[in-house]
Motif scaffolding. Structure first.
Motif, PDB file in Angstrom:
ATOM      1  N   ILE A   1       9.437  76.110  42.073  1.00  0.00           N
ATOM      2  CA  ILE A   1       8.294  76.477  42.361  1.00  0.00           C
ATOM      3  C   ILE A   1       7.720  75.151  43.206  1.00  0.00           C
ATOM      4  O   ILE A   1       6.874  75.762  44.186  1.00  0.00           O
ATOM      5  CB  ILE A   1       7.170  76.886  41.130  1.00  0.00           C
ATOM      6  CG1 ILE A   1       7.968  78.152  40.445  1.00  0.00           C
ATOM      7  CG2 ILE A   1       5.921  76.951  41.139  1.00  0.00           C
ATOM      8  CD1 ILE A   1       7.536  78.196  38.975  1.00  0.00           C
ATOM      9  N   HIS A   2       7.731  73.954  42.875  1.00  0.00           N
ATOM     10  CA  HIS A   2       7.408  73.138  43.683  1.00  0.00           C
ATOM     11  C   HIS A   2       7.626  73.274  45.166  1.00  0.00           C
ATOM     12  O   HIS A   2       7.114  72.403  46.016  1.00  0.00           O
ATOM     13  CB  HIS A   2       7.541  72.023  43.024  1.00  0.00           C
ATOM     14  CG  HIS A   2       6.872  71.616  41.712  1.00  0.00           C
ATOM     15  ND1 HIS A   2       5.520  71.600  41.376  1.00  0.00           N
ATOM     16  CD2 HIS A   2       7.414  71.616  40.581  1.00  0.00           C
ATOM     17  CE1 HIS A   2       5.398  71.484  40.215  1.00  0.00           C
ATOM     18  NE2 HIS A   2       6.536  71.674  39.519  1.00  0.00           N
ATOM     19  N   TYR A   3       8.861  73.787  45.288  1.00  0.00           N
ATOM     20  CA  TYR A   3       9.156  73.754  46.727  1.00  0.00           C
ATOM     21  C   TYR A   3       8.723  75.216  47.536  1.00  0.00           C
ATOM     22  O   TYR A   3       8.813  75.257  48.744  1.00  0.00           O
ATOM     23  CB  TYR A   3      10.615  73.872  46.853  1.00  0.00           C
ATOM     24  CG  TYR A   3      11.592  72.788  46.120  1.00  0.00           C
ATOM     25  CD1 TYR A   3      11.052  71.378  46.345  1.00  0.00           C
ATOM     26  CD2 TYR A   3      12.540  73.000  45.179  1.00  0.00           C
ATOM     27  CE1 TYR A   3      11.541  70.456  45.768  1.00  0.00           C
ATOM     28  CE2 TYR A   3      13.009  71.946  44.681  1.00  0.00           C
ATOM     29  CZ  TYR A   3      12.791  70.821  44.782  1.00  0.00           C
ATOM     30  OH  TYR A   3      13.355  69.569  44.175  1.00  0.00           O
TER      31      TYR A   3
ATOM     32  N   CYS B   1       4.233  68.095  51.895  1.00  0.00           N
ATOM     33  CA  CYS B   1       4.326  69.036  50.886  1.00  0.00           C
ATOM     34  C   CYS B   1       5.645  69.846  51.525  1.00  0.00           C
ATOM     35  O   CYS B   1       6.167  69.661  52.503  1.00  0.00           O
ATOM     36  CB  CYS B   1       3.189  69.997  51.353  1.00  0.00           C
ATOM     37  SG  CYS B   1       3.304  71.284  49.682  1.00  0.00           S
ATOM     38  N   PRO B   2       6.486  70.454  50.389  1.00  0.00           N
ATOM     39  CA  PRO B   2       7.761  71.052  50.987  1.00  0.00           C
ATOM     40  C   PRO B   2       7.252  72.048  51.901  1.00  0.00           C
ATOM     41  O   PRO B   2       6.248  72.726  51.842  1.00  0.00           O
ATOM     42  CB  PRO B   2       7.992  71.658  49.702  1.00  0.00           C
ATOM     43  CG  PRO B   2       7.643  70.848  48.556  1.00  0.00           C
ATOM     44  CD  PRO B   2       6.472  70.216  49.188  1.00  0.00           C
ATOM     45  N   ASP B   3       8.042  72.404  52.940  1.00  0.00           N
ATOM     46  CA  ASP B   3       7.554  73.173  54.234  1.00  0.00           C
ATOM     47  C   ASP B   3       7.364  74.826  53.724  1.00  0.00           C
ATOM     48  O   ASP B   3       7.649  75.224  52.847  1.00  0.00           O
ATOM     49  CB  ASP B   3       8.597  73.368  55.062  1.00  0.00           C
ATOM     50  CG  ASP B   3       9.049  72.023  55.999  1.00  0.00           C
ATOM     51  OD1 ASP B   3       8.020  71.039  55.950  1.00  0.00           O
ATOM     52  OD2 ASP B   3      10.033  72.058  56.222  1.00  0.00           O
ATOM     53  N   LEU B   4       6.187  75.302  54.301  1.00  0.00           N
ATOM     54  CA  LEU B   4       5.807  76.587  54.279  1.00  0.00           C
ATOM     55  C   LEU B   4       6.995  77.417  54.962  1.00  0.00           C
ATOM     56  O   LEU B   4       7.348  77.160  56.036  1.00  0.00           O
ATOM     57  CB  LEU B   4       4.671  76.787  55.048  1.00  0.00           C
ATOM     58  CG  LEU B   4       4.093  78.287  55.174  1.00  0.00           C
ATOM     59  CD1 LEU B   4       3.516  78.793  53.777  1.00  0.00           C
ATOM     60  CD2 LEU B   4       2.720  78.310  55.682  1.00  0.00           C
ATOM     61  N   GLN B   5       7.677  78.214  54.041  1.00  0.00           N
ATOM     62  CA  GLN B   5       8.870  78.951  54.371  1.00  0.00           C
ATOM     63  C   GLN B   5       8.281  80.127  55.693  1.00  0.00           C
ATOM     64  O   GLN B   5       7.297  80.578  55.536  1.00  0.00           O
ATOM     65  CB  GLN B   5       9.405  79.766  53.159  1.00  0.00           C
ATOM     66  CG  GLN B   5       9.942  78.725  52.296  1.00  0.00           C
ATOM     67  CD  GLN B   5      11.012  77.868  52.788  1.00  0.00           C
ATOM     68  OE1 GLN B   5      12.123  78.386  53.425  1.00  0.00           O
ATOM     69  NE2 GLN B   5      10.903  76.738  52.736  1.00  0.00           N
TER      70      GLN B   5
END
Length: 260
Positions: free
Chosen positions: A162-164, A173-177
Protein backbone atom coordinates in the motif's frame (compact mmCIF):
# COMPACT_ATOMS: atom_id res chain seq x y z
CA UNK A 1 13.87 33.03 22.79
CA UNK A 2 16.56 30.42 21.86
CA UNK A 3 14.89 28.00 24.30
CA UNK A 4 11.50 28.56 22.63
CA UNK A 5 13.02 28.05 19.18
CA UNK A 6 14.66 24.80 20.29
CA UNK A 7 11.35 23.56 21.67
CA UNK A 8 9.58 24.39 18.40
CA UNK A 9 12.24 22.60 16.37
CA UNK A 10 11.93 19.55 18.61
CA UNK A 11 8.14 19.67 18.24
CA UNK A 12 8.24 19.80 14.45
CA UNK A 13 10.85 17.04 14.33
CA UNK A 14 8.57 14.80 16.35
CA UNK A 15 5.76 15.48 13.88
CA UNK A 16 7.91 14.29 11.00
CA UNK A 17 9.08 11.15 12.76
CA UNK A 18 5.78 10.11 14.34
CA UNK A 19 3.96 8.39 11.50
CA UNK A 20 0.33 7.43 12.24
CA UNK A 21 -0.40 3.88 13.29
CA UNK A 22 -2.89 1.68 11.47
CA UNK A 23 -6.09 2.28 13.44
CA UNK A 24 -9.22 0.76 11.90
CA UNK A 25 -12.29 2.95 11.43
CA UNK A 26 -14.90 0.17 11.83
CA UNK A 27 -17.52 2.03 9.77
CA UNK A 28 -15.56 1.28 6.58
CA UNK A 29 -14.87 -2.39 7.23
CA UNK A 30 -18.13 -3.56 5.64
CA UNK A 31 -18.04 -4.87 2.07
CA UNK A 32 -20.35 -6.72 -0.34
CA UNK A 33 -18.54 -9.81 -1.60
CA UNK A 34 -21.20 -10.51 -4.24
CA UNK A 35 -21.27 -6.98 -5.65
CA UNK A 36 -20.53 -6.60 -9.36
CA UNK A 37 -20.60 -2.81 -9.29
CA UNK A 38 -17.66 -1.18 -11.07
CA UNK A 39 -16.57 2.37 -10.24
CA UNK A 40 -15.61 4.46 -13.27
CA UNK A 41 -12.10 5.95 -12.96
CA UNK A 42 -11.81 7.07 -16.57
CA UNK A 43 -11.70 10.80 -15.78
CA UNK A 44 -8.72 10.20 -13.50
CA UNK A 45 -7.02 8.11 -16.19
CA UNK A 46 -7.45 10.91 -18.76
CA UNK A 47 -5.75 13.38 -16.41
CA UNK A 48 -2.87 11.01 -15.77
CA UNK A 49 -2.45 10.47 -19.51
CA UNK A 50 -2.27 14.23 -20.10
CA UNK A 51 -0.18 15.46 -17.20
CA UNK A 52 1.92 12.64 -15.74
CA UNK A 53 5.50 12.46 -17.03
CA UNK A 54 7.13 9.05 -16.57
CA UNK A 55 10.92 9.30 -16.52
CA UNK A 56 13.33 6.39 -16.07
CA UNK A 57 14.02 7.22 -12.42
CA UNK A 58 11.13 9.46 -11.40
CA UNK A 59 7.49 10.12 -12.22
CA UNK A 60 6.54 13.80 -12.26
CA UNK A 61 3.30 15.76 -12.63
CA UNK A 62 2.79 18.87 -14.79
CA UNK A 63 0.76 20.82 -12.21
CA UNK A 64 1.32 24.18 -13.89
CA UNK A 65 -0.04 22.92 -17.20
CA UNK A 66 -3.39 21.66 -15.89
CA UNK A 67 -6.17 23.60 -17.58
CA UNK A 68 -9.22 25.01 -15.82
CA UNK A 69 -11.35 22.55 -17.76
CA UNK A 70 -9.32 19.62 -16.45
CA UNK A 71 -9.40 20.99 -12.92
CA UNK A 72 -13.16 20.90 -13.28
CA UNK A 73 -13.00 17.31 -14.55
CA UNK A 74 -10.90 16.34 -11.54
CA UNK A 75 -13.38 17.97 -9.21
CA UNK A 76 -16.23 16.21 -11.01
CA UNK A 77 -14.45 12.87 -10.67
CA UNK A 78 -13.96 13.40 -6.93
CA UNK A 79 -17.60 14.46 -6.50
CA UNK A 80 -18.65 11.28 -8.32
CA UNK A 81 -16.50 9.18 -5.97
CA UNK A 82 -18.03 10.99 -3.00
CA UNK A 83 -21.47 9.91 -4.19
CA UNK A 84 -20.48 6.22 -4.08
CA UNK A 85 -21.01 4.13 -0.95
CA UNK A 86 -17.82 2.03 -1.02
CA UNK A 87 -19.19 -0.30 1.67
CA UNK A 88 -21.43 -1.78 -1.03
CA UNK A 89 -18.46 -2.73 -3.22
CA UNK A 90 -16.46 -5.95 -3.17
CA UNK A 91 -13.00 -5.82 -1.61
CA UNK A 92 -11.11 -5.58 -4.92
CA UNK A 93 -13.26 -2.70 -6.13
CA UNK A 94 -12.96 -1.04 -2.73
CA UNK A 95 -9.17 -1.13 -2.83
CA UNK A 96 -9.05 0.58 -6.23
CA UNK A 97 -11.62 3.12 -5.04
CA UNK A 98 -9.64 4.19 -1.97
CA UNK A 99 -6.23 4.34 -3.65
CA UNK A 100 -7.51 6.36 -6.61
CA UNK A 101 -9.43 8.66 -4.27
CA UNK A 102 -6.31 9.28 -2.19
CA UNK A 103 -4.10 10.05 -5.18
CA UNK A 104 -6.65 12.25 -6.96
CA UNK A 105 -7.31 14.22 -3.76
CA UNK A 106 -3.57 14.80 -3.34
CA UNK A 107 -3.24 16.17 -6.87
CA UNK A 108 -6.27 18.41 -6.35
CA UNK A 109 -4.77 19.66 -3.08
CA UNK A 110 -1.57 20.69 -4.87
CA UNK A 111 -3.50 22.33 -7.71
CA UNK A 112 -5.66 24.30 -5.25
CA UNK A 113 -2.53 25.68 -3.56
CA UNK A 114 -0.15 25.93 -6.51
CA UNK A 115 2.57 27.18 -6.76
CA UNK A 116 4.39 25.66 -3.79
CA UNK A 117 7.69 23.86 -3.24
CA UNK A 118 6.46 21.08 -0.97
CA UNK A 119 3.21 19.59 0.24
CA UNK A 120 4.62 19.96 3.77
CA UNK A 121 4.06 23.73 3.46
CA UNK A 122 0.31 23.14 3.60
CA UNK A 123 -1.71 22.73 6.77
CA UNK A 124 -1.79 24.93 9.86
CA UNK A 125 1.18 26.46 11.65
CA UNK A 126 1.47 23.49 13.99
CA UNK A 127 0.89 20.90 11.25
CA UNK A 128 3.45 19.11 9.12
CA UNK A 129 1.46 18.98 5.91
CA UNK A 130 -2.27 18.70 5.18
CA UNK A 131 -2.85 15.01 5.91
CA UNK A 132 -5.29 15.55 8.78
CA UNK A 133 -7.47 18.07 6.92
CA UNK A 134 -10.95 16.83 6.03
CA UNK A 135 -10.97 16.99 2.23
CA UNK A 136 -13.87 14.84 1.06
CA UNK A 137 -17.24 13.58 2.27
CA UNK A 138 -18.11 9.95 1.52
CA UNK A 139 -21.43 8.48 2.65
CA UNK A 140 -21.86 11.43 5.00
CA UNK A 141 -18.44 10.90 6.62
CA UNK A 142 -15.76 13.58 6.34
CA UNK A 143 -12.40 12.07 5.47
CA UNK A 144 -8.78 13.18 5.48
CA UNK A 145 -5.88 11.61 3.61
CA UNK A 146 -4.70 10.11 6.88
CA UNK A 147 -8.14 8.58 7.40
CA UNK A 148 -7.97 6.88 4.00
CA UNK A 149 -4.43 5.56 4.37
CA UNK A 150 -4.15 4.75 8.06
CA UNK A 151 -7.73 4.05 9.13
CA UNK A 152 -8.99 2.27 6.01
CA UNK A 153 -6.33 0.96 3.62
CA UNK A 154 -3.64 -0.20 6.04
CA UNK A 155 -5.79 -1.84 8.72
CA UNK A 156 -8.23 -3.54 6.33
CA UNK A 157 -5.80 -4.91 3.72
CA UNK A 158 -2.64 -5.23 5.84
CA UNK A 159 -0.44 -5.18 2.76
CA UNK A 160 2.88 -3.27 2.94
CA UNK A 161 2.66 -2.63 -0.80
CA UNK A 162 0.00 0.00 0.00
CA UNK A 163 2.91 2.34 0.73
CA UNK A 164 3.95 2.05 -2.92
CA UNK A 165 0.42 2.83 -4.15
CA UNK A 166 -0.51 6.08 -2.39
CA UNK A 167 1.38 9.16 -3.52
CA UNK A 168 2.20 12.24 -1.41
CA UNK A 169 3.25 14.52 -4.30
CA UNK A 170 6.92 14.41 -3.24
CA UNK A 171 10.11 13.31 -4.97
CA UNK A 172 10.88 10.87 -2.18
CA UNK A 173 7.52 9.17 -2.45
CA UNK A 174 6.86 6.03 -4.51
CA UNK A 175 5.79 7.17 -7.95
CA UNK A 176 2.26 8.04 -8.90
CA UNK A 177 1.35 5.22 -11.25
CA UNK A 178 0.42 6.11 -14.85
CA UNK A 179 -2.43 3.57 -14.79
CA UNK A 180 -5.43 3.88 -12.49
CA UNK A 181 -6.03 1.09 -10.01
CA UNK A 182 -8.91 -1.25 -10.81
CA UNK A 183 -10.32 -4.43 -9.29
CA UNK A 184 -8.67 -6.50 -12.00
CA UNK A 185 -5.20 -4.89 -12.13
CA UNK A 186 -4.53 -3.88 -8.53
CA UNK A 187 -2.36 -6.86 -7.57
CA UNK A 188 -0.17 -6.57 -10.66
CA UNK A 189 0.02 -2.80 -10.23
CA UNK A 190 1.08 -3.13 -6.59
CA UNK A 191 3.91 -5.45 -7.63
CA UNK A 192 4.91 -3.07 -10.41
CA UNK A 193 4.96 -0.12 -8.00
CA UNK A 194 7.01 -2.10 -5.46
CA UNK A 195 9.47 -3.15 -8.15
CA UNK A 196 9.93 0.40 -9.42
CA UNK A 197 10.45 1.91 -5.98
CA UNK A 198 12.75 -0.75 -4.57
CA UNK A 199 14.94 -0.54 -7.67
CA UNK A 200 15.20 3.25 -7.48
CA UNK A 201 17.86 5.12 -5.51
CA UNK A 202 15.16 6.88 -3.49
CA UNK A 203 13.87 3.51 -2.34
CA UNK A 204 16.94 1.36 -1.76
CA UNK A 205 20.52 2.51 -2.32
CA UNK A 206 23.25 0.06 -1.23
CA UNK A 207 26.86 1.21 -0.93
CA UNK A 208 29.39 -1.31 0.34
CA UNK A 209 28.30 -2.56 3.75
CA UNK A 210 25.79 0.26 4.17
CA UNK A 211 22.32 0.74 2.69
CA UNK A 212 20.36 3.95 2.49
CA UNK A 213 16.63 3.27 2.60
CA UNK A 214 13.61 5.43 2.12
CA UNK A 215 12.30 6.75 5.43
CA UNK A 216 9.07 4.93 4.60
CA UNK A 217 10.74 1.75 5.86
CA UNK A 218 11.48 3.51 9.14
CA UNK A 219 8.16 5.32 9.61
CA UNK A 220 6.12 2.21 8.82
CA UNK A 221 8.50 -0.44 10.05
CA UNK A 222 5.64 -2.32 11.73
CA UNK A 223 4.08 -2.95 8.29
CA UNK A 224 7.29 -4.49 6.92
CA UNK A 225 8.21 -6.56 9.98
CA UNK A 226 11.63 -7.30 11.39
CA UNK A 227 14.85 -6.34 9.63
CA UNK A 228 15.06 -9.88 8.28
CA UNK A 229 11.49 -9.68 6.95
CA UNK A 230 12.16 -6.27 5.41
CA UNK A 231 15.29 -7.61 3.75
CA UNK A 232 13.31 -10.53 2.29
CA UNK A 233 10.63 -8.11 1.07
CA UNK A 234 13.18 -5.89 -0.65
CA UNK A 235 15.00 -8.80 -2.28
CA UNK A 236 11.71 -10.20 -3.56
CA UNK A 237 11.61 -7.24 -5.96
CA UNK A 238 15.28 -6.26 -6.12
CA UNK A 239 17.02 -6.67 -9.47
CA UNK A 240 20.68 -7.64 -9.47
CA UNK A 241 22.58 -8.60 -6.33
CA UNK A 242 20.48 -9.14 -3.18
CA UNK A 243 20.68 -6.49 -0.48
CA UNK A 244 21.94 -7.28 3.00
CA UNK A 245 20.63 -4.86 5.60
CA UNK A 246 23.60 -4.35 7.87
CA UNK A 247 24.27 -0.68 8.55
CA UNK A 248 21.13 1.23 7.51
CA UNK A 249 20.37 4.94 7.17
CA UNK A 250 17.16 6.64 6.07
CA UNK A 251 16.37 9.57 3.80
CA UNK A 252 13.36 11.26 2.19
CA UNK A 253 12.95 14.17 -0.24
CA UNK A 254 9.84 16.27 0.41
CA UNK A 255 10.30 18.50 -2.67
CA UNK A 256 7.27 18.68 -4.96
CA UNK A 257 7.19 16.02 -7.72
CA UNK A 258 6.68 18.68 -10.36
CA UNK A 259 7.64 18.48 -14.01
CA UNK A 260 9.14 21.85 -14.86
Amino acid sequence: MPRLLACLLLFFSSLVLAAPKADLWPYWQQHNASSQKVVDHQRWQVLLDKYLVVQPKQTLFRYKAVSDADKYELDRYLRDLGAVDPRQLNRREQFAYWVNLYNALTVQLILDNYPLKSITKLGGFFSFGPWDEKLVTVDGQKLSLNDIEHRILRPIWRDPRIHYAVNCASLGCPDLQPTVFTASNHQALLDKAANRFINSSKGVSPSGSSTRLSSIYDWYGSDFGSKRQLQAHINQYRQGSPVTLGKVSYDYNWSLNEAK
